[in-house]
Scaffold this active site. Structure first.
Site, mmCIF file in Angstrom:
data_model
loop_
_atom_site.group_PDB
_atom_site.id
_atom_site.type_symbol
_atom_site.label_atom_id
_atom_site.label_comp_id
_atom_site.label_asym_id
_atom_site.label_seq_id
_atom_site.Cartn_x
_atom_site.Cartn_y
_atom_site.Cartn_z
ATOM 1 N N ALA A 10 44.583 43.931 31.917
ATOM 2 C CA ALA A 10 44.180 45.345 31.884
ATOM 3 C C ALA A 10 42.777 45.554 32.427
ATOM 4 O O ALA A 10 42.076 46.494 32.039
ATOM 5 C CB ALA A 10 44.269 45.877 30.449
ATOM 6 N N ASP A 11 42.373 44.697 33.379
ATOM 7 C CA ASP A 11 41.042 44.856 33.969
ATOM 8 C C ASP A 11 41.032 44.278 35.383
ATOM 9 O O ASP A 11 40.228 43.417 35.720
ATOM 10 C CB ASP A 11 40.000 44.139 33.096
ATOM 11 C CG ASP A 11 38.567 44.572 33.408
ATOM 12 O OD1 ASP A 11 38.392 45.646 34.004
ATOM 13 O OD2 ASP A 11 37.643 43.832 33.047
ATOM 14 N N VAL A 12 41.920 44.799 36.253
ATOM 15 C CA VAL A 12 42.087 44.226 37.595
ATOM 16 C C VAL A 12 41.157 44.874 38.625
ATOM 17 O O VAL A 12 41.563 45.167 39.744
ATOM 18 C CB VAL A 12 43.561 44.299 38.078
ATOM 19 C CG1 VAL A 12 44.433 43.376 37.282
ATOM 20 C CG2 VAL A 12 44.089 45.732 38.030
ATOM 21 N N ASN A 51 37.827 40.780 39.631
ATOM 22 C CA ASN A 51 38.750 39.931 38.875
ATOM 23 C C ASN A 51 39.980 39.525 39.678
ATOM 24 O O ASN A 51 40.872 38.854 39.157
ATOM 25 C CB ASN A 51 39.186 40.624 37.584
ATOM 26 C CG ASN A 51 38.070 40.670 36.564
ATOM 27 O OD1 ASN A 51 37.113 39.912 36.652
ATOM 28 N ND2 ASN A 51 38.183 41.573 35.601
#
Length: 285
Positions: free
Chosen positions: A103-105, A109
């Site tokens: 949930a942090d693309v 990342n």
């Protein structure tokens, strides 16, 4: 609400033991689906990992939107397209098959590795989604790609809870106004001279602008009488990230008709890399 969900997820990110478990689960998902020659995540060194120290394999590569990546994609559009398609397909597949999703693309990342694979890092923030919400987000993503604002409104209605009748046409007009503002977001342009004398550029979008766009969509949804599930915010924010990456790395790609989009690894004969090469250790504290 959504803000509270994001806050709790951020607090979870500070627990490196949880992040280590998430990273190991993602690597196991890749191995079980024979995808490790397309995508990877860092190997975790458990014996040197605690709640406050995270020791992992170092991945050699650069951000998806690094100026070098952009230069490569400009000179070889097929490479840029395949890289972002691979990342999108694997992420979508993980949403469907895993109990949680990355949930942090943001671009930092997602890595384009020296060996040609895509690297996912930083599993501190993960989200969990119900089948109903995932189906609605699928419909929302399709409508977003087609600029079908009424379709987006219907998808959000299917996802949300309401005690009243929603005026879908008004809702669609409100969404269109938000998306038109999104189209005016200007990227930061960086130009650099490479070692061989060529000039390369990179494009970056302010993450705050993506977050603000999400919050605007939430506000518009609530103004039209809908209450969205808590997992919606994290899931749609990742969709917005990928929408931006596709526009930058694969501007001519038709995601609705290109057979490479979605289902990567399904029904294919993919050989797993056995990880026999040396690895370099990175400690996150």
């Amino acid at each position: 609400g959504i803000a509270g969900d994001i806050r709790s997820s951020m607090l979870e990110e500070l627990d490196f033991e949880k992040e280590a478990r998430n990273t190991e689960e993602f690597r196991r998902f890749l191995a079980e689906n024979q995808l490790l020659n397309e995508v990877t995540a860092p190997k975790v060194f458990r014996e040197f990992t605690t709640k406050k120290v995270f020791t992992m394999e170092r991945l050699y590569g650069i951000s998806m939107l690094d100026e070098v990546s952009i230069a490569k994609a400009t000179n070889n559009p097929e490479m840029g397209q395949q890289a972002i398609i691979t990342a999108l397909n694997i992420w979508t597949m993980s949403v469907m098959k895993m109990p949680w999703f990355h949930a942090d693309v943001h671009a930092g990342n997602l890595l384009l590795l020296d060996d040609g694979r895509v690297g996912f890092i930083d599993f501190g923030i993960v989200g969990r989604v119900s089948d109903k919400t995932f189906q609605a987000v699928n419909e929302l993503s399709t409508s977003l790609t087609l600029a079908d604002y009424r379709g987006m409104a219907v998808a959000l209605c299917n996802m949300g809870a309401t005690d009243e009748t929603v005026d879908v046409d008004k809702f669609a007009n409100d969404i269109e106004a938000v998306m038109n503002r999104m189209a005016t977001v200007q990227p930061d342009i960086m130009v650099a001279e490479m070692s061989d004398g060529t000039v390369a550029g990179s494009l970056k979008f302010d993450e705050n602008e993506i977050t603000n766009l999400l919050l605007e969509i939430v506000d518009v949804t609530e103004d039209n009488g809908l209450r969205l599930p808590r997992e919606f915010g994290l899931l749609v924010k990742q969709s917005l990230y990928f929408d931006r990456y596709l526009k930058i790395l694969a501007p001519g790609l038709d995601v609705m008709s290109d057979s490479r989009v979605s289902g990567l690894g399904t029904g294919t004969d993919v050989k797993q890399i056995n990880g026999s090469a040396e690895v370099e250790v990175v400690i996150d504290v």
